[in-house]
Design an enzyme around this catalytic site. Structure first.
Site, PDB file in Angstrom:
ATOM      1  CE  LYS A  80      -4.302  -1.809   2.151  1.00  0.00           C
ATOM      2  NZ  LYS A  80      -5.387  -1.627   3.277  1.00  0.00           N
ATOM      3  CG  ASP A 116      -8.453   0.447   3.262  1.00  0.00           C
ATOM      4  OD1 ASP A 116      -9.288  -0.450   2.754  1.00  0.00           O
ATOM      5  OD2 ASP A 116      -7.169   0.296   3.227  1.00  0.00           O
TER       6      ASP A 116
END
Length: 302
Positions: A80, A116
């Site tokens: 990420k 997220d």
């Protein structure tokens, strides 16, 4: 004669575009089911696959995906943050978070997003929880925690208490709080996760408690009693007006959620965040809304 392959009820043609999930490991992911079902349901000529990618393979993989004109891809740990150097642009939230979980490929231009935090905040909204104007306590400032913190601030949480252990990541939590305070209307502070008194005061003032640590997770490589651990030094500070949400979805009900329910709290597990972060990624790639109710009923049972 060329043989036509089938994916469920969907024919893969010469026009089918692809995307998928990059990370290691990825075989356990439910993302292929939710995205491929949605493609078929909406008549979108695309497929979503999982790609096991070690950190040293990431740059080459991203370049390949760019050149092959995939529609985009998701990233999970440990990719990420490592992916940032291979992207052309970041969304404002992704820039503040410093991590990306969704990339959109627009004719070779790669833009990174982080869905997220959106997934977490959307799970609150769908449960009837209005976060704007409230105080919130967040346990952990790692990848998921940072995303939730930034999105919560952007969505109107007035004060955010970030609780983190006094480890190497504590400085990151302090920097995150500073970025949020300087760039949003939310005031953020940092407390020691092992300071029961400070945590108790933060939770007492909060309407929402979010666990963004891995404490309480069930995984094959963790001790058998790991899922019985608590991310808090003491649950006596939980009060019935508190909404308690956990990013963990295995087990569906962590010890934290069990004890919160016993104290009269409304609770949410991590399956909701997983569903809605995927739905937002789907929208970014296709411009269409994922059939969330169907996906939820078919694959999540939450």
């Amino acid at each position: 004669m060329e043989e036509t392959r089938l994916a469920g009820e969907y024919e893969i043609t010469g026009h089918t575009r692809f995307g998928g999930l990059l990370g290691y490991p990825v075989a356990h992911s439910i993302s292929p089911q939710m995205h491929n079902y949605s493609f078929r349901r909406l008549g979108i000529d695309a497929v979503y696959l999982c790609f096991s990618v070690q950190p040293e393979q990431l740059g080459e993989t991203v370049r390949t995906f760019r050149n092959l004109d995939c529609f985009g891809f998701n990233l999970t740990m440990p990719d990420k943050t490592a992916v940032l150097e291979y992207l052309d642009e970041l969304s404002p939230a992704a820039r503040m978070i410093g991590a990306v979980n969704t990339v959109v490929n627009d004719h070779g231009k790669l833009t990174g997003y982080n869905t997220d935090g959106f997934g977490f905040m959307e799970s609150l909204r769908r449960a009837g929880v209005h976060a704007a104007g409230q105080e919130m306590t967040l346990l952990g400032a790692g990848g998921a925690g940072s995303a939730i913190a930034v999105q919560a601030a952007l969505d109107g949480v007035k004060k955010l208490h970030i609780a983190n252990r006094k480890s190497r990541s504590f400085r990151h939590a302090e920097m995150l709080a500073q970025v949020i305070t300087e760039n949003t209307a939310c005031r953020a502070d940092v407390v020691d996760l092992e300071d029961a008194h400070a945590i108790g005061e933060a939770i007492d003032a909060s309407g929402i408690l979010a666990n963004a640590t891995s404490v309480g997770m069930k995984k094959p490589d963790l001790p058998a009693d790991a899922e019985n651990q608590l991310p808090l030094p003491d649950t006596g500070c939980l009060h019935e007006d508190l909404v308690v949400a956990d990013v963990i979805y295995n087990p569906r009900q962590t010890r934290l959620l069990r004890e919160a329910q016993a104290r009269g709290c409304q609770t949410l597990n991590g399956m909701y965040m997983l569903l809605y972060q995927g739905a937002e990624a789907f929208r970014l790639w296709t411009g269409q809304d994922m059939p969330v109710s169907e996906v939820r009923q078919k694959y999540f049972a939450v």
